[in-house]
Scaffold this active site. Structure first.
Site, PDB file in Angstrom:
ATOM      1  N   CYS A  83       0.828  -1.221   0.000  1.00  0.00           N
ATOM      2  CA  CYS A  83       0.000   0.000   0.000  1.00  0.00           C
ATOM      3  C   CYS A  83       0.857   1.264   0.000  1.00  0.00           C
ATOM      4  O   CYS A  83       0.344   2.371  -0.171  1.00  0.00           O
ATOM      5  CB  CYS A  83      -0.919   0.021   1.209  1.00  0.00           C
ATOM      6  SG  CYS A  83      -1.849  -1.480   1.405  1.00  0.00           S
ATOM      7  N   CYS A 206     -13.361   1.094   7.966  1.00  0.00           N
ATOM      8  CA  CYS A 206     -12.438   0.537   6.960  1.00  0.00           C
ATOM      9  C   CYS A 206     -12.425   1.398   5.704  1.00  0.00           C
ATOM     10  O   CYS A 206     -13.442   1.957   5.310  1.00  0.00           O
ATOM     11  CB  CYS A 206     -12.893  -0.852   6.524  1.00  0.00           C
ATOM     12  SG  CYS A 206     -13.199  -2.010   7.862  1.00  0.00           S
ATOM     13  N   LYS A 328     -10.008   6.501   3.686  1.00  0.00           N
ATOM     14  CA  LYS A 328     -11.333   6.116   4.189  1.00  0.00           C
ATOM     15  C   LYS A 328     -12.456   6.545   3.239  1.00  0.00           C
ATOM     16  O   LYS A 328     -13.353   5.766   2.940  1.00  0.00           O
ATOM     17  CB  LYS A 328     -11.507   6.733   5.594  1.00  0.00           C
ATOM     18  CG  LYS A 328     -12.858   6.581   6.247  1.00  0.00           C
ATOM     19  CD  LYS A 328     -13.176   5.165   6.666  1.00  0.00           C
ATOM     20  CE  LYS A 328     -13.944   4.379   5.692  1.00  0.00           C
ATOM     21  NZ  LYS A 328     -15.351   4.492   5.573  1.00  0.00           N
ATOM     22  N   HIS A 332      -8.790   3.880  -1.656  1.00  0.00           N
ATOM     23  CA  HIS A 332      -7.434   3.350  -1.494  1.00  0.00           C
ATOM     24  C   HIS A 332      -7.076   2.368  -2.618  1.00  0.00           C
ATOM     25  O   HIS A 332      -7.065   1.152  -2.412  1.00  0.00           O
ATOM     26  CB  HIS A 332      -7.342   2.676  -0.108  1.00  0.00           C
ATOM     27  CG  HIS A 332      -5.985   2.202   0.275  1.00  0.00           C
ATOM     28  ND1 HIS A 332      -4.817   2.718  -0.247  1.00  0.00           N
ATOM     29  CD2 HIS A 332      -5.587   1.228   1.150  1.00  0.00           C
ATOM     30  CE1 HIS A 332      -3.771   2.098   0.281  1.00  0.00           C
ATOM     31  NE2 HIS A 332      -4.205   1.181   1.128  1.00  0.00           N
TER      32      HIS A 332
HETATM   33  C1  LIG Z   1     -14.910  -3.414   4.614  1.00  0.00           C
HETATM   34  C2  LIG Z   1     -14.992  -4.400   3.490  1.00  0.00           C
HETATM   35  C3  LIG Z   1     -14.807  -5.822   4.024  1.00  0.00           C
HETATM   36  C4  LIG Z   1     -16.375  -4.284   2.822  1.00  0.00           C
HETATM   37  O1  LIG Z   1     -16.449  -5.212   1.777  1.00  0.00           O
HETATM   38  P1  LIG Z   1     -17.872  -5.739   1.251  1.00  0.00           P
HETATM   39  O2  LIG Z   1     -18.755  -6.021   2.409  1.00  0.00           O
HETATM   40  O3  LIG Z   1     -17.633  -6.845   0.277  1.00  0.00           O
HETATM   41  O4  LIG Z   1     -18.404  -4.483   0.509  1.00  0.00           O
HETATM   42  P2  LIG Z   1     -19.049  -4.416  -0.940  1.00  0.00           P
HETATM   43  O5  LIG Z   1     -17.976  -4.081  -1.910  1.00  0.00           O
HETATM   44  O6  LIG Z   1     -19.907  -5.624  -1.206  1.00  0.00           O
HETATM   45  O7  LIG Z   1     -19.990  -3.163  -0.775  1.00  0.00           O
HETATM   46  C5  LIG Z   1     -21.214  -3.215  -0.028  1.00  0.00           C
HETATM   47  C6  LIG Z   1     -21.630  -1.790   0.270  1.00  0.00           C
HETATM   48  O8  LIG Z   1     -20.771  -1.223   1.267  1.00  0.00           O
HETATM   49  C7  LIG Z   1     -20.101  -0.094   0.727  1.00  0.00           C
HETATM   50  N1  LIG Z   1     -18.704  -0.190   1.188  1.00  0.00           N
HETATM   51  C8  LIG Z   1     -17.805  -1.110   0.826  1.00  0.00           C
HETATM   52  N2  LIG Z   1     -16.669  -0.924   1.520  1.00  0.00           N
HETATM   53  C9  LIG Z   1     -16.887   0.148   2.309  1.00  0.00           C
HETATM   54  C10 LIG Z   1     -16.105   0.830   3.247  1.00  0.00           C
HETATM   55  N3  LIG Z   1     -14.855   0.407   3.499  1.00  0.00           N
HETATM   56  N4  LIG Z   1     -16.636   1.900   3.886  1.00  0.00           N
HETATM   57  C11 LIG Z   1     -17.901   2.296   3.629  1.00  0.00           C
HETATM   58  N5  LIG Z   1     -18.696   1.670   2.727  1.00  0.00           N
HETATM   59  C12 LIG Z   1     -18.183   0.623   2.096  1.00  0.00           C
HETATM   60  C13 LIG Z   1     -20.190  -0.210  -0.776  1.00  0.00           C
HETATM   61  O9  LIG Z   1     -20.174   1.072  -1.413  1.00  0.00           O
HETATM   62  C14 LIG Z   1     -21.539  -0.860  -0.927  1.00  0.00           C
HETATM   63  O10 LIG Z   1     -22.574   0.100  -0.768  1.00  0.00           O
HETATM   64  P3  LIG Z   1     -23.886   0.061  -1.671  1.00  0.00           P
HETATM   65  O11 LIG Z   1     -24.529  -1.273  -1.347  1.00  0.00           O
HETATM   66  O12 LIG Z   1     -24.661   1.245  -1.185  1.00  0.00           O
HETATM   67  O13 LIG Z   1     -23.403   0.147  -3.073  1.00  0.00           O
HETATM   68  C15 LIG Z   1     -13.909  -4.092   2.426  1.00  0.00           C
HETATM   69  O14 LIG Z   1     -14.139  -2.816   1.897  1.00  0.00           O
HETATM   70  C16 LIG Z   1     -12.505  -4.141   3.036  1.00  0.00           C
HETATM   71  O15 LIG Z   1     -11.972  -5.205   3.332  1.00  0.00           O
HETATM   72  N6  LIG Z   1     -11.845  -2.992   3.207  1.00  0.00           N
HETATM   73  C17 LIG Z   1     -10.465  -2.929   3.668  1.00  0.00           C
HETATM   74  C18 LIG Z   1      -9.525  -2.912   2.486  1.00  0.00           C
HETATM   75  C19 LIG Z   1      -8.099  -3.155   2.912  1.00  0.00           C
HETATM   76  O16 LIG Z   1      -7.790  -3.987   3.737  1.00  0.00           O
HETATM   77  N7  LIG Z   1      -7.175  -2.412   2.302  1.00  0.00           N
HETATM   78  C20 LIG Z   1      -5.755  -2.504   2.640  1.00  0.00           C
HETATM   79  C21 LIG Z   1      -5.489  -1.708   3.855  1.00  0.00           C
HETATM   80  S1  LIG Z   1      -3.940  -2.023   4.580  1.00  0.00           S
END
Ligand SMILES: CC(C)(COP(=O)(O)OP(=O)(O)OC[C@H]1O[C@@H](n2cnc3c(N)ncnc32)[C@H](O)[C@@H]1OP(=O)(O)O)[C@@H](O)C(=O)NCCC(=O)NCCS
Length: 384
Positions: A83, A206, A328, A332
């Site tokens: 990252c 997240c 956020k 990312h």
């Molecule tokens: C948090 C997380 C698990 C959500 O994944 P998910 O449940 O599969 O989410 P989806 O892609 O199916 O999206 C579902 C809904 O949540 C929203 N959403 C997804 N991730 C989001 C987040 N991080 N914050 C807010 N909303 C989020 C989407 O826009 C979607 O909304 P909608 O239904 O209104 O369109 C995923 O975003 C994640 O793992 N994030 C961390 C990424 C990471 O680790 N990066 C490296 C950092 S070191």
């Protein structure tokens, strides 16, 4: 050393993008070149940061970008540092311009992963951890940062609502950023009522998985003066490392690489943390922003949560943190993030940040790390 400047910056929107990885990398690069007011042929080298090009069937992006820009004969370097790839690419470009090897270079970061879905992307990303100790044992990044959050909440007088305030603030800022991925305002209740991802972190603690590309043009000051009045100087650059796995660290509430990189960058710039007017920091999870702002010296250990409660990190606060919306809300795209932070600093210090402009800012800082902070780079910029 030559004085190094940023004279142009460009970015695609962050989010779920349909175009290919090559297309968005070229789009951002062309935007940066146009904003610098230079011809592609004036670029002497390219530094392209990316982690999972393989997911969109294109690695070795450097020559692809240079060829699309009409300068296939120019050298390029493709860089991966999880990252933190973008800031490492920026640092390599900085060192080469500072050392006099090149007058002007291109730095572009890119990621294209959302088409693979959450399950696969989570798996790919876990390859950036110390896989033997973490990834293969089932510890993906939300879980690793949840361990840090739990340790912080236990060690200091902090609550899950405090973490939620970081998300609310960054979504407020991202709402003002037309290129942000999650461009919507949220409340503390929204965060507290969102699904638990890895306790105590919930969905809104997240960052999302994002696609996107960001690009900047770096050059020496003579080249900058010949081409534009609208440029900023890079006055500090530092890098650092930490034990790759969390289990190798003495504390979970601080990231050693941030402290090392920050100390080097402040020393080069000849400034103290209190001289920084705003910062773009690596808030992959809300807890990360709390820990970062302490490690960068903006607040004493354990005190960042009070600062957040008092509004000190808001856009109109003492030290605005993540005016872009941060990882956020802005999103990312991991290979692009470090370069995107520099784009935000450039926009802020050259009057291109619109409604989210930090008032009277002269000095901006970027902080970007790989994985749980195993690698880190900090850069400091000043308006001219
Ligand atoms: C948090 C997380 C698990 C959500 O994944 P998910 O449940 O599969 O989410 P989806 O892609 O199916 O999206 C579902 C809904 O949540 C929203 N959403 C997804 N991730 C989001 C987040 N991080 N914050 C807010 N909303 C989020 C989407 O826009 C979607 O909304 P909608 O239904 O209104 O369109 C995923 O975003 C994640 O793992 N994030 C961390 C990424 C990471 O680790 N990066 C490296 C950092 S070191």
């Amino acid at each position: 050393m030559e004085k190094v400047c940023v004279i142009g910056a460009g970015s695609t929107k962050y989010g779920k993008l349909q175009e290919s990885i090559a297309d968005i990398t070229v789009q951002a690069s062309v935007d940066a070149i146009e904003s610098a007011g230079i011809e592609p042929k004036e670029i002497e080298a390219g530094y392209i940061s990316n982690v999972f090009g393989v997911a969109d069937k294109q690695v070795h992006l450097g020559p692809v970008v240079m060829s699309n820009l009409g300068i296939p004969e120019k050298p390029s370097l493709s860089i991966e540092s999880a990252c933190g790839s973008g800031s490492v690419a920026f640092r390599e470009a900085f060192a080469n311009v500072a050392g006099g090897f090149y007058d002007a270079v291109l730095v572009t970061g890119v990621e294209k992963v959302t088409h693979t879905g959450t399950e696969w992307t989570t798996t790919y990303f876990s390859y950036c951890s110390d896989f033997f100790y973490e990834g293969q044992a089932g510890a993906s990044f939300p879980g690793l940062f949840a361990s840090m959050a739990r340790a912080y909440l236990t060690e200091f007088k902090a609550t899950e609502e405090d973490l939620a305030m970081v998300a609310v603030k960054n979504h407020d800022n991202g709402f003002l950023n037309p290129k942000a991925h999650l461009r919507k305002k949220i409340t503390i209740d929204d965060v507290m009522n969102s699904a638990v991802v890895a306790s105590p972190l919930k969905l809104y603690d997240c960052c999302p998985f994002s696609d996107g590309a960001s690009s900047v043009i770096l050059c020496n000051e003579k080249f900058a003066k010949q081409h534009t009045k609208n440029y900023i100087r890079v006055i500090g650059s530092g890098r650092g490392g930490s034990p790759a796995a969390l289990q190798g660290r003495n504390h979970l509430t601080t990231i050693p690489s941030t402290k090392i990189a920050a100390e080097a960058a402040y020393k080069m710039a000849g400034i103290k943390p209190k001289n920084v007017d705003f910062a773009e920091v690596h808030d992959c999870f809300t807890i990360a922003e709390i820990v970062d702002t302490e490690d960068l010296g903006f607040f004493d250990k354990g005190k960042a949560v009070e600062a957040v409660r008092d509004g000190k990190t808001r856009l109109n606060g003492e030290i605005p943190i993540n005016p872009s919306g941060g990882l956020k809300s802005k999103g990312h795209p991991i290979g692009a993030t470090g370069v995107g932070q520099v784009v935000e600093v450039f926009d802020q210090l050259t009057g291109r940040a619109g409604e989210r402009t930090v008032k009277d800012a002269k000095i901006g800082l970027t902080h970007n790390f790989g994985a749980t902070g195993a690698s880190c780079a900090v850069h400091i910029f000043q308006s001219v």
